[in-house]
Design a protein around this motif. Structure first.
Motif, mmCIF file in Angstrom:
data_model
loop_
_atom_site.group_PDB
_atom_site.id
_atom_site.type_symbol
_atom_site.label_atom_id
_atom_site.label_comp_id
_atom_site.label_asym_id
_atom_site.label_seq_id
_atom_site.Cartn_x
_atom_site.Cartn_y
_atom_site.Cartn_z
ATOM 1 N N GLU A 149 0.827 -1.206 0.000
ATOM 2 C CA GLU A 149 0.000 0.000 0.000
ATOM 3 C C GLU A 149 0.864 1.260 0.000
ATOM 4 N N ILE A 150 1.994 1.223 0.689
ATOM 5 C CA ILE A 150 2.932 2.348 0.610
ATOM 6 C C ILE A 150 3.416 2.499 -0.827
ATOM 7 N N GLY A 151 3.650 1.372 -1.494
ATOM 8 C CA GLY A 151 4.060 1.414 -2.900
ATOM 9 C C GLY A 151 3.035 2.122 -3.769
ATOM 10 N N ARG A 152 1.758 1.889 -3.497
ATOM 11 C CA ARG A 152 0.711 2.582 -4.272
ATOM 12 C C ARG A 152 0.749 4.089 -4.033
ATOM 13 N N ILE A 153 0.992 4.478 -2.782
ATOM 14 C CA ILE A 153 1.081 5.906 -2.472
ATOM 15 C C ILE A 153 2.275 6.533 -3.193
ATOM 16 N N LEU A 154 3.403 5.836 -3.163
ATOM 17 C CA LEU A 154 4.598 6.367 -3.820
ATOM 18 C C LEU A 154 4.407 6.442 -5.336
ATOM 19 N N GLN A 155 3.660 5.500 -5.884
ATOM 20 C CA GLN A 155 3.387 5.548 -7.318
ATOM 21 C C GLN A 155 2.542 6.773 -7.669
ATOM 22 N N GLN A 156 1.650 7.138 -6.773
ATOM 23 C CA GLN A 156 0.850 8.345 -6.999
ATOM 24 C C GLN A 156 1.738 9.586 -7.002
ATOM 25 N N ILE A 157 2.728 9.618 -6.121
ATOM 26 C CA ILE A 157 3.657 10.754 -6.096
ATOM 27 C C ILE A 157 4.434 10.821 -7.412
ATOM 28 N N ARG A 158 4.824 9.661 -7.922
ATOM 29 C CA ARG A 158 5.508 9.636 -9.224
ATOM 30 C C ARG A 158 4.582 10.167 -10.322
ATOM 31 N N ALA A 159 3.322 9.755 -10.273
ATOM 32 C CA ALA A 159 2.364 10.194 -11.290
ATOM 33 C C ALA A 159 2.160 11.705 -11.265
ATOM 34 N N MET A 160 2.412 12.316 -10.110
ATOM 35 C CA MET A 160 2.278 13.764 -9.972
ATOM 36 C C MET A 160 3.560 14.491 -10.381
ATOM 37 N N ASP A 161 4.553 13.728 -10.848
ATOM 38 C CA ASP A 161 5.851 14.277 -11.229
ATOM 39 C C ASP A 161 6.499 15.004 -10.046
ATOM 40 N N ALA A 162 6.289 14.441 -8.840
ATOM 41 C CA ALA A 162 6.824 15.063 -7.622
ATOM 42 C C ALA A 162 7.839 14.171 -6.930
ATOM 43 N N TRP A 163 8.238 13.092 -7.583
ATOM 44 C CA TRP A 163 9.088 12.094 -6.939
ATOM 45 C C TRP A 163 10.443 12.661 -6.521
ATOM 46 N N GLU A 164 11.097 13.391 -7.410
ATOM 47 C CA GLU A 164 12.452 13.856 -7.138
ATOM 48 C C GLU A 164 12.516 14.831 -5.964
ATOM 49 N N ASN A 165 11.494 15.645 -5.815
ATOM 50 C CA ASN A 165 11.562 16.694 -4.798
ATOM 51 C C ASN A 165 10.571 16.489 -3.662
ATOM 52 N N THR A 166 10.204 15.230 -3.400
ATOM 53 C CA THR A 166 9.348 14.915 -2.260
ATOM 54 C C THR A 166 10.171 14.153 -1.222
ATOM 55 N N LEU A 167 10.199 14.669 -0.010
ATOM 56 C CA LEU A 167 10.862 13.985 1.097
ATOM 57 C C LEU A 167 9.889 12.965 1.680
ATOM 58 N N VAL A 168 10.264 11.708 1.621
ATOM 59 C CA VAL A 168 9.453 10.629 2.189
ATOM 60 C C VAL A 168 10.176 10.101 3.418
ATOM 61 N N ILE A 169 9.506 10.125 4.545
ATOM 62 C CA ILE A 169 10.073 9.621 5.800
ATOM 63 C C ILE A 169 9.213 8.468 6.297
#
Length: 362
Positions: A149-169
């Protein structure tokens, strides 16, 4: 807002529902606030008790724990060493340490398969081994489902083109739990283990296995209770990849870190006890904290530099040098009585100051 009860047989599973809600919020942000930054706190309950998991997830995990907790514990310690996460000695199994709260009637409800001490696996009855193996499979299934389920959330961040500049803790709130109890809707021993009518807990046998190489469990403030995973991922902001950090930090550092990175000055006049982790993201540098202290249900500890003074409720102080003995296996209290007295005096002072602040409503 109090949520309405979940209907049995509806297919609802909390971990999936949490991820669905998080993804919905992120999609709304992308649709309506794409030019603004976002913050999202996602709090999964898994793998907290009761141990509930989807049948297909349990089925994938059940066979891997047939060898028992002694075998799995040694395998995990070997892996920890190979990865270089912790150096030192594997702490001994404390066979006299059971759940932090004792409910004899609950043990009766759970039946003869339950056991409230981390005894040697080969001394258990076959019924106990099967029962315990199943519990660990459910626990693992809960974690694997959370990972997905965390993977699904992270995939959504990628889809928003926000992966590189999103801090995930990612972090946990405490070590593995030795608790055994029956709450809520109770426990039906005739129902399939891990289903809604059951109420199972991990217990001290598997908690001892999940915490290596550290000692004790949730509620204690030995390292097995208070040392937890902390993972930070931020491609645009953290140059290191798959790097370990040894600087002691605390959950109190999270808010100052986020405010610092966002360029926000914290409101109010009361100073935060936390520090920004920005320097730690860049690399191990100066210590963030001169000292950290704990008090939980009578268990108490103080860390000052590499030294840690710790005691379980009702027990004498123990002293460890965590730089040389991260797993708290060599108690140095008798060798350094003056250091023990000095650290105890400091712990008493900090505890008194905290109680005064509570009394003043600060």
């Amino acid at each position: 807002v109090k949520l309405s009860p979940v209907k049995r047989g509806s297919g609802y599973y909390g971990t999936i529902a949490v991820a669905d809600a998080a993804i919905s919020h992120l999609k709304d942000h992308a649709d309506n606030h794409a030019n603004k930054p976002f913050f999202h706190y996602v709090a999964f309950a898994a793998p907290h008790f009761p141990l509930h998991a989807l049948p297909e997830d349990i089925a994938r995990c059940v066979d891997r724990y047939a060898g028992g907790w002694d075998q799995i514990r040694n395998q995990r310690w070997k892996k920890v060493q190979e990865l270089g996460i912790v150096r030192g000695m594997l702490s001994s199994v404390e066979k006299e340490i059971g759940p932090p709260y004792h409910f004899p009637k609950h043990l009766e409800i759970l039946g003869p398969g339950e056991i409230n001490r981390p005894l040697a696996w080969d001394t258990l009855t076959r019924e106990q081994q099967v029962f315990q193996q199943t519990k660990m499979a459910i626990h693992a299934a809960m974690i694997e489902r959370m990972d997905k389920e965390i993977g699904r959330i992270l995939q959504q961040i990628r889809a928003m083109d926000a992966w590189e500049n999103t801090l995930v803790i990612f972090l946990s709130d405490n070590g593995a739990s030795a608790e055994i109890m029956v709450r809520g809707d109770g426990h039906d021993p005739k129902a399939s283990a891990g289903s809604a009518p059951t109420y199972l807990c991990l217990g001290p046998g598997w908690s001892t296995t999940c915490n290596p190489p550290f000692r004790r469990h949730k509620t204690w403030v030995h390292e097995g209770g208070c040392a937890t995973p902390f993972i930070a991922h931020w491609p645009a902001g953290i140059k290191a990849r798959n790097a370990l950090r040894g600087t002691p930090a605390h959950v109190i550092d999270l808010a100052p870190t986020l405010l610092d990175l966002a360029g926000v000055t914290p409101p109010g006049k009361v100073p935060s006890p936390g520090r920004s982790l920005r320097p730690t993201f860049a690399g191990d540098g100066e210590a963030l904290h001169k000292e950290l202290w704990w008090l939980h249900e009578g268990h108490r500890a103080l860390r000052q530099g590499d030294w840690k003074l710790v005691a379980a409720k009702g027990d004498p102080w123990e002293l460890y040098n965590l730089a040389r003995d991260r797993t708290e296996t060599r108690n140095l209290a008798d060798r350094h009585p003056e250091r023990v007295r000095a650290l105890e005096k400091r712990w008493q002072s900090m505890a008194a100051s905290f109680r005064e602040a509570l009394a003043d409503g600060k």
